[in-house]
Design a protein around this motif. Structure first.
Motif, short mmCIF file in Angstrom:
data_model
loop_
_atom_site.label_atom_id
_atom_site.label_comp_id
_atom_site.label_asym_id
_atom_site.label_seq_id
_atom_site.Cartn_x
_atom_site.Cartn_y
_atom_site.Cartn_z
N GLY A 59 0.80 -1.22 0.00
CA GLY A 59 0.00 0.00 0.00
C GLY A 59 0.83 1.27 0.00
O GLY A 59 1.91 1.31 0.61
N GLY A 60 0.33 2.30 -0.66
CA GLY A 60 1.03 3.58 -0.71
C GLY A 60 0.75 4.38 0.54
O GLY A 60 1.62 4.59 1.39
N GLN A 61 -0.51 4.79 0.69
CA GLN A 61 -0.89 5.57 1.87
C GLN A 61 -0.73 4.74 3.14
O GLN A 61 -0.28 5.24 4.17
CB GLN A 61 -2.35 6.00 1.72
CG GLN A 61 -2.93 6.66 2.96
CD GLN A 61 -4.25 7.33 2.66
OE1 GLN A 61 -4.31 8.52 2.45
NE2 GLN A 61 -5.32 6.55 2.63
N SER A 62 -1.09 3.46 3.04
CA SER A 62 -1.11 2.63 4.23
C SER A 62 0.29 2.26 4.72
O SER A 62 0.50 2.08 5.91
CB SER A 62 -1.93 1.36 3.96
OG SER A 62 -1.43 0.68 2.82
N LEU A 63 1.26 2.12 3.83
CA LEU A 63 2.59 1.67 4.26
C LEU A 63 3.73 2.59 3.81
O LEU A 63 4.47 3.11 4.63
CB LEU A 63 2.82 0.24 3.75
CG LEU A 63 1.86 -0.80 4.35
CD1 LEU A 63 2.00 -2.13 3.64
CD2 LEU A 63 2.11 -0.97 5.85
N ILE A 64 3.87 2.79 2.51
CA ILE A 64 5.07 3.49 2.03
C ILE A 64 5.13 4.93 2.55
O ILE A 64 6.20 5.40 2.93
CB ILE A 64 5.15 3.42 0.49
CG1 ILE A 64 5.27 1.94 0.06
CG2 ILE A 64 6.35 4.22 -0.03
CD1 ILE A 64 5.16 1.68 -1.41
N ASP A 65 3.98 5.62 2.61
CA ASP A 65 3.97 6.99 3.12
C ASP A 65 4.40 7.07 4.59
O ASP A 65 4.73 8.14 5.08
CB ASP A 65 2.56 7.60 2.98
CG ASP A 65 2.24 7.97 1.54
OD1 ASP A 65 3.18 8.00 0.71
OD2 ASP A 65 1.06 8.23 1.24
N ARG A 66 4.38 5.96 5.30
CA ARG A 66 4.80 5.95 6.70
C ARG A 66 6.32 6.02 6.85
O ARG A 66 6.83 6.21 7.95
CB ARG A 66 4.31 4.68 7.40
CG ARG A 66 2.81 4.64 7.59
CD ARG A 66 2.42 3.29 8.19
NE ARG A 66 0.98 3.17 8.30
CZ ARG A 66 0.27 3.56 9.36
NH1 ARG A 66 0.89 4.10 10.39
NH2 ARG A 66 -1.03 3.42 9.37
N GLY A 67 7.02 5.80 5.76
CA GLY A 67 8.47 5.89 5.83
C GLY A 67 9.12 4.64 6.39
O GLY A 67 8.50 3.57 6.44
N ARG A 68 10.36 4.79 6.84
CA ARG A 68 11.18 3.61 7.16
C ARG A 68 10.62 2.76 8.28
O ARG A 68 10.82 1.55 8.30
CB ARG A 68 12.61 4.00 7.45
CG ARG A 68 12.82 4.82 8.70
CD ARG A 68 14.32 4.99 8.97
NE ARG A 68 14.53 5.73 10.20
CZ ARG A 68 14.68 7.04 10.27
NH1 ARG A 68 14.65 7.76 9.14
NH2 ARG A 68 14.83 7.65 11.42
N VAL A 69 9.89 3.41 9.20
CA VAL A 69 9.39 2.64 10.33
C VAL A 69 8.47 1.51 9.86
O VAL A 69 8.46 0.42 10.43
CB VAL A 69 8.70 3.59 11.36
CG1 VAL A 69 7.40 4.15 10.80
CG2 VAL A 69 8.48 2.89 12.67
N ALA A 70 7.76 1.73 8.79
CA ALA A 70 6.90 0.68 8.24
C ALA A 70 7.60 -0.09 7.12
O ALA A 70 7.45 -1.30 7.00
CB ALA A 70 5.60 1.28 7.71
N VAL A 71 8.37 0.64 6.30
CA VAL A 71 8.87 0.04 5.07
C VAL A 71 10.08 -0.88 5.30
O VAL A 71 10.16 -1.96 4.71
CB VAL A 71 9.20 1.13 4.02
CG1 VAL A 71 9.81 0.52 2.77
CG2 VAL A 71 7.93 1.91 3.66
N TYR A 72 11.02 -0.47 6.19
CA TYR A 72 12.21 -1.32 6.39
C TYR A 72 11.85 -2.75 6.81
O TYR A 72 12.38 -3.71 6.23
CB TYR A 72 13.17 -0.70 7.42
CG TYR A 72 14.05 0.42 6.88
CD1 TYR A 72 13.84 0.99 5.63
CD2 TYR A 72 15.13 0.90 7.64
CE1 TYR A 72 14.64 2.02 5.17
CE2 TYR A 72 15.94 1.93 7.17
CZ TYR A 72 15.70 2.49 5.95
OH TYR A 72 16.50 3.49 5.50
N PRO A 73 10.98 -2.92 7.80
CA PRO A 73 10.64 -4.31 8.17
C PRO A 73 9.99 -5.09 7.02
O PRO A 73 10.23 -6.30 6.88
CB PRO A 73 9.65 -4.14 9.32
CG PRO A 73 9.85 -2.76 9.83
CD PRO A 73 10.33 -1.95 8.68
N ILE A 74 9.21 -4.39 6.20
CA ILE A 74 8.57 -5.08 5.07
C ILE A 74 9.62 -5.50 4.05
O ILE A 74 9.57 -6.62 3.51
CB ILE A 74 7.49 -4.16 4.44
CG1 ILE A 74 6.29 -4.10 5.39
CG2 ILE A 74 7.06 -4.66 3.06
CD1 ILE A 74 5.21 -3.14 4.98
#
Lengths: 272, 282
Positions: free
Chosen positions: A46-61
């Motif tokens: 998701g863009g708004q749901s995940l990527i827009d959150r930045g590294r805190v969400a994206v790095y673990p993914i």
């Protein structure tokens, strides 16, 4: 022999009838369904749901995807998110048509694909560009995964919605159609909620999770808001390969791998 | 989970921020008109099977008529694929290939027909444009030349929808031309075919009785409901007309009757005009 007969009938209808002729359409459905990449799982990040959150969400993914790549072939699509929403709002105010909004939305999902691509570069995962789908089999075979921008390339040919100008077929639809055309093993939507709720859980505290539902039930419920683009439900009804999708929470560690293994860890929406 | 303060979404402020874009009440914008990007544009679609496949006897007069019309009208000429698309569709279906792949294959034939029509008009400054150029550079091309040619198929390719019945791609030339014409806010959307327009299949004629009757003007919804077997336009266009922002009328003319294209471009009522039903006074 029966096969040869029905094929002969189809070929003769093809040459004599209009391409919208009901008998021809029905006959075309008797053709076999060859799954092009049956081992590939398509995921949408998701863009708004995940990527827009930045590294805190994206790095673990990214780490989870890199790990999953050892066991699963993946085609990873990206959503658009908050910049698309800003551009849609601006373009709408300027009186621009749906086709222009589609193009703008595609660029945002492209940026997200680019960013995810750089983060996954060290794991050997390439980004598939506009014309790169021709080489997708090579990428998958050599790299185990590939990233693509989830927005379908409808551009100025996008369907116009009944109300407003927001493109109806966006990245949920694009990822679904990629999974369908490749005859993929499964379609997983990675978002920031545990699945589908009876209302938007971000704005409605009384919303409850629906772990499993059919497309028809979901259409009947006529929910005012939805975790997945509405037109995807219609596409699911007609799809020949992808008969169910799962919506999972990418903020919860481990769910991507479990969903890839076929576990039920979010909401499963199935056609029927 | 989602209220965890360590997750900070980097939002941009807009009326759609944090929305799913699926809440019906929030995406409504009733009074906001959509701009016509190219209000002078004429979209003229040449049927593949009905016009181009018929060869020189049909194509040459049509091309001559388009050439003559260029001094008066700015045109986006779109082409359909015709019989070769049927062949490749047959092979592709037999191989078990999915709708999205079939759409890509058929589109290639519409493109080749476009190249041929553009070549015949090249000396008059007409070129073939790719989908990308049509979507992003149409204005400059139509400022440099009075007409351009492109592929009538929309660029859906592998992202084509699976149809409700069977596997044949639902978005073909007629739908592609319509969606594009509406996105640009075209003045006229004309389909050049090999019949005089839409005719009723008069039940009497099936019993050897009266002749099918030509419908000069009819609503899209009404026409869909009539369920005519030999409709000269893809029925999906009649559905798309319901939500179109600009194109409220399309015209189907017989390209084999000299002068019809010229008349239609001049706004004369030849052939059949299909109108969007919902905007009619009741």
């Amino acid at each position: 022999m029966e096969d040869a007969d029905s094929n002969g009938a189809l070929q003769s209808l093809l040459m004599s009838r209009s391409l919208s002729d009901p008998e021809l359409l029905a006959a075309s459905g008797t053709a076999p369904d060859y799954a092009i990449l049956p081992e590939v799982s398509v995921l949408k990040i998701g863009g708004q749901s995940l990527i827009d959150r930045g590294r805190v969400a994206v790095y673990p993914i990214v780490e989870e995807l890199a790990e999953a790549k050892r066991s699963f072939q993946m085609l990873i699509g990206t959503g658009a998110g908050t910049r698309a929403r800003h551009a849609y709002a601006l373009a709408m105010e300027l009186g621009l048509p749906t086709g222009v909004l589609t193009d703008v939305g595609a660029a945002v999902s492209g940026q997200n694909a680019q960013m995810l691509g750089h983060l996954m570069a060290r794991h050997g995962v390439p980004v598939v560009g506009d014309t790169g789908f021709g080489a997708v089999a090579l990428y998958i075979a050599e790299c185990g995964a590939a990233i693509f921008a989830g927005m379908p390339p409808y551009d100025m040919w996008q369907h116009v919605p009944a109300e407003g100008v927001i493109p109806p077929y966006r990245t949920d639809a694009g990822c679904f159609l990629a999974a369908e055309v490749y005859g993929a093993r499964q379609m997983i939507y990675v978002k920031d909620e545990d699945g589908l709720y009876t209302a938007n859980p971000k704005t409605d505290k009384s919303a409850t999770l629906i772990p499993q539902i059919t497309v028809d039930e979901l259409i009947d419920m006529d929910l005012p808001d939805l975790v997945i683009e509405r037109p995807v439900l219609e596409l699911m009804r007609n799809a020949r390969h992808i008969r169910s999708v799962q919506v999972i929470n990418g903020l919860r560690p481990g769910l991507i791998s479990r969903a890839l293994r076929g576990e039920h860890v979010g909401t499963i929406i199935s056609a029927q | 989970m989602t209220t965890d303060p360590t997750f900070v979404t980097k939002d941009l402020v807009s009326v759609f921020a944090r929305q799913t874009l699926l809440d019906r009440d929030l995406v409504r914008q009733p009074d906001r008109p959509v701009v016509r990007l190219l209000p002078w544009l004429n979209v003229v679609t040449l049927g593949g099977r009905s016009i181009i496949d018929r060869g020189v006897e049909t194509v040459r007069p049509v091309v001559d008529e388009l050439r003559a019309a260029m001094s008066e009208h700015r045109m986006l000429i779109l082409t359909g694929p015709g019989v070769r698309a049927r062949h490749v569709l047959g092979v592709g279906l037999d191989l078990g290939l999915p709708t999205g792949v079939l759409a890509s294959l058929m589109s290639e034939e519409a493109k080749q027909n476009g190249h041929m029509i553009a070549a015949l008009l090249a000396e008059d400054g007409v070129s073939y444009l790719s989908h990308t150029s049509v979507a992003h550079r149409l204005a400059v091309h139509l400022s440099a030349s009075r007409a351009v040619v492109s592929n009538g198929f929309p660029p859906y390719g592998i992202f084509e929808f699976p149809p409700a019945v069977g596997k044949i791609p639902p978005h073909q030339t007629d739908a592609g031309a319509f969606l594009l014409a509406d996105a640009y806010g075209a003045a006229r959307t004309i389909y050049v075919k090999d019949v005089d327009g839409v005719s009723t299949s008069d039940p009497a004629s099936e019993n050897g009785g009266g002749q099918p009757e030509l419908l000069p003007r009819i609503g899209a919804t009404e026409l869909l409901a009539m369920n005519i077997a030999t409709l000269p336009i893809d029925p999906i266009v009649l559905e798309l007309m319901a939500t179109a922002k600009h194109v409220k009328e399309i015209q189907i003319v017989n390209g084999r009757t000299p002068g019809n294209i010229t008349k239609a471009l001049a706004g004369e009522h030849v052939g059949t005009i299909i109108h969007a039903t919902r905007d009619l006074p009741t």
